[in-house]
Design a protein around this motif. Structure first.
Motif, PDB file in Angstrom:
ATOM      1  N   UNK A   1       0.837  -1.203   0.000  1.00  0.00           N
ATOM      2  CA  UNK A   1       0.000   0.000   0.000  1.00  0.00           C
ATOM      3  C   UNK A   1       0.871   1.252   0.000  1.00  0.00           C
ATOM      4  N   UNK A   2       1.902   1.263   0.845  1.00  0.00           N
ATOM      5  CA  UNK A   2       2.768   2.434   0.931  1.00  0.00           C
ATOM      6  C   UNK A   2       3.514   2.710  -0.361  1.00  0.00           C
ATOM      7  N   UNK A   3       4.084   1.674  -0.962  1.00  0.00           N
ATOM      8  CA  UNK A   3       4.842   1.860  -2.200  1.00  0.00           C
ATOM      9  C   UNK A   3       3.934   2.195  -3.379  1.00  0.00           C
ATOM     10  N   UNK A   4       2.781   1.558  -3.436  1.00  0.00           N
ATOM     11  CA  UNK A   4       1.857   1.823  -4.543  1.00  0.00           C
ATOM     12  C   UNK A   4       1.223   3.209  -4.423  1.00  0.00           C
TER      13      UNK A   4
ATOM     14  N   UNK B   1       2.597  -0.968   9.711  1.00  0.00           N
ATOM     15  CA  UNK B   1       2.453  -2.416   9.575  1.00  0.00           C
ATOM     16  C   UNK B   1       3.376  -3.174  10.511  1.00  0.00           C
ATOM     17  N   UNK B   2       4.581  -2.659  10.702  1.00  0.00           N
ATOM     18  CA  UNK B   2       5.531  -3.300  11.620  1.00  0.00           C
ATOM     19  C   UNK B   2       4.999  -3.231  13.045  1.00  0.00           C
ATOM     20  N   UNK B   3       4.423  -2.089  13.422  1.00  0.00           N
ATOM     21  CA  UNK B   3       3.885  -1.954  14.781  1.00  0.00           C
ATOM     22  C   UNK B   3       2.703  -2.896  15.003  1.00  0.00           C
TER      23      UNK B   3
ATOM     24  N   UNK C   1      12.851   8.618  14.763  1.00  0.00           N
ATOM     25  CA  UNK C   1      14.232   8.829  14.334  1.00  0.00           C
ATOM     26  C   UNK C   1      14.449   8.602  12.836  1.00  0.00           C
ATOM     27  N   UNK C   2      13.658   7.738  12.239  1.00  0.00           N
ATOM     28  CA  UNK C   2      13.914   7.335  10.857  1.00  0.00           C
ATOM     29  C   UNK C   2      12.976   7.942   9.823  1.00  0.00           C
ATOM     30  N   UNK C   3      11.898   8.558  10.257  1.00  0.00           N
ATOM     31  CA  UNK C   3      10.980   9.157   9.299  1.00  0.00           C
ATOM     32  C   UNK C   3      11.490  10.546   8.928  1.00  0.00           C
ATOM     33  N   UNK C   4      11.680  10.797   7.636  1.00  0.00           N
ATOM     34  CA  UNK C   4      12.134  12.129   7.224  1.00  0.00           C
ATOM     35  C   UNK C   4      11.184  13.219   7.737  1.00  0.00           C
ATOM     36  N   UNK C   5      11.760  14.322   8.182  1.00  0.00           N
ATOM     37  CA  UNK C   5      10.993  15.396   8.812  1.00  0.00           C
ATOM     38  C   UNK C   5       9.862  15.907   7.925  1.00  0.00           C
ATOM     39  N   UNK C   6      10.094  15.976   6.626  1.00  0.00           N
ATOM     40  CA  UNK C   6       9.097  16.518   5.718  1.00  0.00           C
ATOM     41  C   UNK C   6       7.863  15.669   5.546  1.00  0.00           C
TER      42      UNK C   6
ATOM     43  N   UNK D   1       7.364   5.797   1.725  1.00  0.00           N
ATOM     44  CA  UNK D   1       6.430   4.758   2.172  1.00  0.00           C
ATOM     45  C   UNK D   1       6.704   4.315   3.601  1.00  0.00           C
ATOM     46  N   UNK D   2       7.834   4.726   4.179  1.00  0.00           N
ATOM     47  CA  UNK D   2       8.259   4.245   5.488  1.00  0.00           C
ATOM     48  C   UNK D   2       7.211   4.422   6.589  1.00  0.00           C
ATOM     49  N   UNK D   3       6.528   5.564   6.716  1.00  0.00           N
ATOM     50  CA  UNK D   3       5.529   5.659   7.796  1.00  0.00           C
ATOM     51  C   UNK D   3       4.431   4.597   7.708  1.00  0.00           C
ATOM     52  N   UNK D   4       4.015   4.270   6.507  1.00  0.00           N
ATOM     53  CA  UNK D   4       2.975   3.246   6.333  1.00  0.00           C
ATOM     54  C   UNK D   4       3.551   1.863   6.621  1.00  0.00           C
TER      55      UNK D   4
END
Length: 190
Positions: free
Chosen positions: A76-79, A115-117, A182-187, A108-111
């Motif tokens: 979902x995140x990548x698409x 899923x990881x959580x 820490x890993x999600x880009x600020x923008x 796509x990392x936040x999405x």
């Protein structure tokens, strides 16, 4: 935690291979949906025959169940990334792999992390059940207490296992929340 890392690598890898194809994405989501309907206790029982008792069937089952929600969210995140963004990256000379690694995955990392959580919380229960295969974990307290039900300290053993699983799940969720910060880009933070 190791099973969650393994599942994340496998799920994101599969998602990166299939998200551009509607057919393959649908197939991966279908496998994920069907996989979630398999009772974890039955999956452990099926794996005991070929692998015997011990850590191996427990790791396979926990990693399998952990990968399912991560796979769905990764697809979902990548698409969901705008084709214009991908085209702009390609237009400035980025290769397909570099675009995936430096543009698509960070966006796509936040999405994916959501899923990881979800996966982390779900597999804490699966990991407790995996103790049936003599795998490691707090599930040993639960099964030990259940096998002695009515006996001395049986309820306390079950309660210790359950409370331990809940506390570990909360700690893991807090760790993942911190990793996300820490890993999600600020923008693109929500």
């Amino acid at each position: 935690m190791q099973c969650l890392i393994l599942a994340t690598l496998i799920a994101v890898g599969i998602a990166a291979l299939v998200y551009r194809s509607k057919t393959l994405s649908s197939l991966a989501n279908g496998v994920s949906a069907i996989g979630l309907t398999i009772p974890s206790f039955a999956a452990i029982g099926l794996l005991i025959a070929p692998f015997g008792f011990g850590v191996t069937p427990a790791v396979i089952v926990v990693a399998f169940f952990a990968a399912l929600p991560i796979l769905r969210n990764a697809i979902v995140g990548l698409a969901g990334i705008s084709p214009a963004t991908v085209e702009a990256a390609r237009g400035i000379g980025m290769s397909r792999m570099r675009t995936l690694a430096t543009v698509e995955l960070p966006m796509a990392w936040p999405i994916i992390l959501s899923g990881i959580r979800v996966s982390a919380q779900m597999v804490m229960g699966v990991a407790a059940i995996a103790a049936y295969a003599l795998g490691p974990g707090l599930g040993g307290f639960i099964f030990s207490g259940l096998s002695r039900l009515g006996g001395a300290k049986a309820f306390e053993s079950v309660l210790a296992g359950v409370i331990g699983v809940v506390i570990l799940a909360l700690i893991l969720d807090l760790i993942l929340l911190g990793i996300g910060r820490l890993t999600t880009p600020r923008g693109i933070r929500v």
